[in-house]
Scaffold this motif. Structure first.
Motif, PDB file in Angstrom:
ATOM      1  N   UNK A  20     -19.207 -17.960   6.684  1.00 44.97           N
ATOM      2  CA  UNK A  20     -19.130 -18.358   8.096  1.00 44.97           C
ATOM      3  C   UNK A  20     -20.129 -19.455   8.433  1.00 44.97           C
ATOM      4  N   UNK A  21     -20.919 -19.882   7.430  1.00 44.78           N
ATOM      5  CA  UNK A  21     -21.806 -21.028   7.655  1.00 44.78           C
ATOM      6  C   UNK A  21     -23.289 -20.710   7.661  1.00 44.78           C
ATOM      7  N   UNK A  22     -23.658 -19.467   7.461  1.00 47.53           N
ATOM      8  CA  UNK A  22     -25.076 -19.114   7.448  1.00 47.53           C
ATOM      9  C   UNK A  22     -25.662 -19.413   6.065  1.00 47.53           C
ATOM     10  N   UNK A  23     -26.932 -19.765   6.060  1.00 45.92           N
ATOM     11  CA  UNK A  23     -27.593 -20.034   4.775  1.00 45.92           C
ATOM     12  C   UNK A  23     -27.869 -18.714   4.064  1.00 45.92           C
ATOM     13  N   UNK A  24     -28.129 -18.814   2.779  1.00 45.28           N
ATOM     14  CA  UNK A  24     -28.464 -17.611   2.019  1.00 45.28           C
ATOM     15  C   UNK A  24     -29.760 -16.997   2.529  1.00 45.28           C
ATOM     16  N   UNK A  25     -30.702 -17.833   2.942  1.00 45.28           N
ATOM     17  CA  UNK A  25     -31.974 -17.337   3.478  1.00 45.28           C
ATOM     18  C   UNK A  25     -31.732 -16.549   4.764  1.00 45.28           C
ATOM     19  N   UNK A  33     -31.406  -8.276   1.964  1.00 43.22           N
ATOM     20  CA  UNK A  33     -31.091  -8.375   0.542  1.00 43.22           C
ATOM     21  C   UNK A  33     -31.650  -9.701   0.051  1.00 43.22           C
ATOM     22  N   UNK A  34     -32.195  -9.711  -1.158  1.00 39.68           N
ATOM     23  CA  UNK A  34     -32.743 -10.966  -1.669  1.00 39.68           C
ATOM     24  C   UNK A  34     -31.638 -11.981  -1.904  1.00 39.68           C
ATOM     25  N   UNK A  35     -32.017 -13.235  -2.034  1.00 40.97           N
ATOM     26  CA  UNK A  35     -31.048 -14.319  -2.180  1.00 40.97           C
ATOM     27  C   UNK A  35     -30.274 -14.255  -3.495  1.00 40.97           C
ATOM     28  N   UNK A  36     -30.887 -13.723  -4.551  1.00 44.08           N
ATOM     29  CA  UNK A  36     -30.243 -13.717  -5.872  1.00 44.08           C
ATOM     30  C   UNK A  36     -28.918 -12.972  -5.869  1.00 44.08           C
ATOM     31  N   UNK A  37     -28.871 -11.706  -5.420  1.00 44.90           N
ATOM     32  CA  UNK A  37     -27.562 -11.044  -5.408  1.00 44.90           C
ATOM     33  C   UNK A  37     -26.584 -11.689  -4.428  1.00 44.90           C
ATOM     34  N   UNK A  38     -27.090 -12.245  -3.344  1.00 46.42           N
ATOM     35  CA  UNK A  38     -26.199 -12.905  -2.382  1.00 46.42           C
ATOM     36  C   UNK A  38     -25.488 -14.073  -3.060  1.00 46.42           C
ATOM     37  N   UNK A  39     -26.249 -14.878  -3.777  1.00 48.70           N
ATOM     38  CA  UNK A  39     -25.660 -16.013  -4.497  1.00 48.70           C
ATOM     39  C   UNK A  39     -24.628 -15.529  -5.521  1.00 48.70           C
ATOM     40  N   UNK A  40     -24.978 -14.474  -6.229  1.00 49.79           N
ATOM     41  CA  UNK A  40     -24.071 -13.909  -7.241  1.00 49.79           C
ATOM     42  C   UNK A  40     -22.778 -13.432  -6.586  1.00 49.79           C
ATOM     43  N   UNK A  41     -22.890 -12.693  -5.466  1.00 48.98           N
ATOM     44  CA  UNK A  41     -21.709 -12.173  -4.789  1.00 48.98           C
ATOM     45  C   UNK A  41     -20.815 -13.304  -4.275  1.00 48.98           C
TER      46      UNK A  41
END
Length: 172
Positions: A20-25, A33-41
């Motif tokens: 929807x346009x939000x940054x991973x941060x 949740x940390x950024x690493x799993x978010x990027x992976x998902x």
């Protein structure tokens, strides 16, 4: 403490928030949740859709792959010059599994991939069973020891009471 598991529904919400346009941060702060799993998902979702977010590595699932499949995964990795992480995401496997296969292949060739992971399982299972039996036996012995101590204390107290009764009877 083991890996924290997230539901597929939660992962979909997080991915949708990023899409929807939000940054991973921002997503990390919002969902805790940390950024690493978010990027992976997000990457898994982009590659495989919602199916990419399904839980993997359920008990015993990874062990069922034969050497031919393992080799195909590694060939794909090398043909496309991918990292273990990229390969794992592409084939929906755990990155540790892909890295382990890659290391075995580099060290022992095809023989390394053919080594049956289950070969060690019966020995491990037997060792775990023996340890469980030892724990059970130790608990049984501790309980028996406690019971015998209580019985011994009871008998000592009973003896003391009898001796007092005799002494009191003799004095009267």
């Amino acid at each position: 403490m083991g890996k924290e598991l997230f539901t597929e529904e939660f992962k979909r919400m997080v991915v949708q928030y990023v899409l929807d346009g939000h940054t991973r941060r921002e997503t990390s702060e919002t969902f805790g949740v940390s950024c690493t799993p978010i990027e992976k998902w997000v990457n898994l979702y982009k590659l495989h859709g919602a199916e990419g977010l399904l839980r993997r590595n359920l008990t015993g699932r990874q062990k069922g792959f034969d050497s031919e499949f393992r080799l195909k995964v590694l060939q794909y990795k090398h043909q496309h010059n991918l990292s273990c992480t990229q390969t794992a995401m592409h084939v929906c496997l755990d990155v540790v599994t892909v890295c382990r296969w890659d290391k075995k292949f580099r060290e022992k060739g095809m023989q390394g991939l053919m080594m049956n992971q289950k070969a060690a399982t019966p020995a491990k299972r037997q060792k775990a069973q023996e340890q469980a039996e030892l724990k059970k036996e130790n608990k049984r012995l501790e309980e028996e020891n406690l019971r015998l101590r209580m019985e011994n204390d009871y008998l000592k107290n009973l003896l003391i009471i009898r001796q007092r009764q005799r002494r009191d009877h003799n004095m009267s």
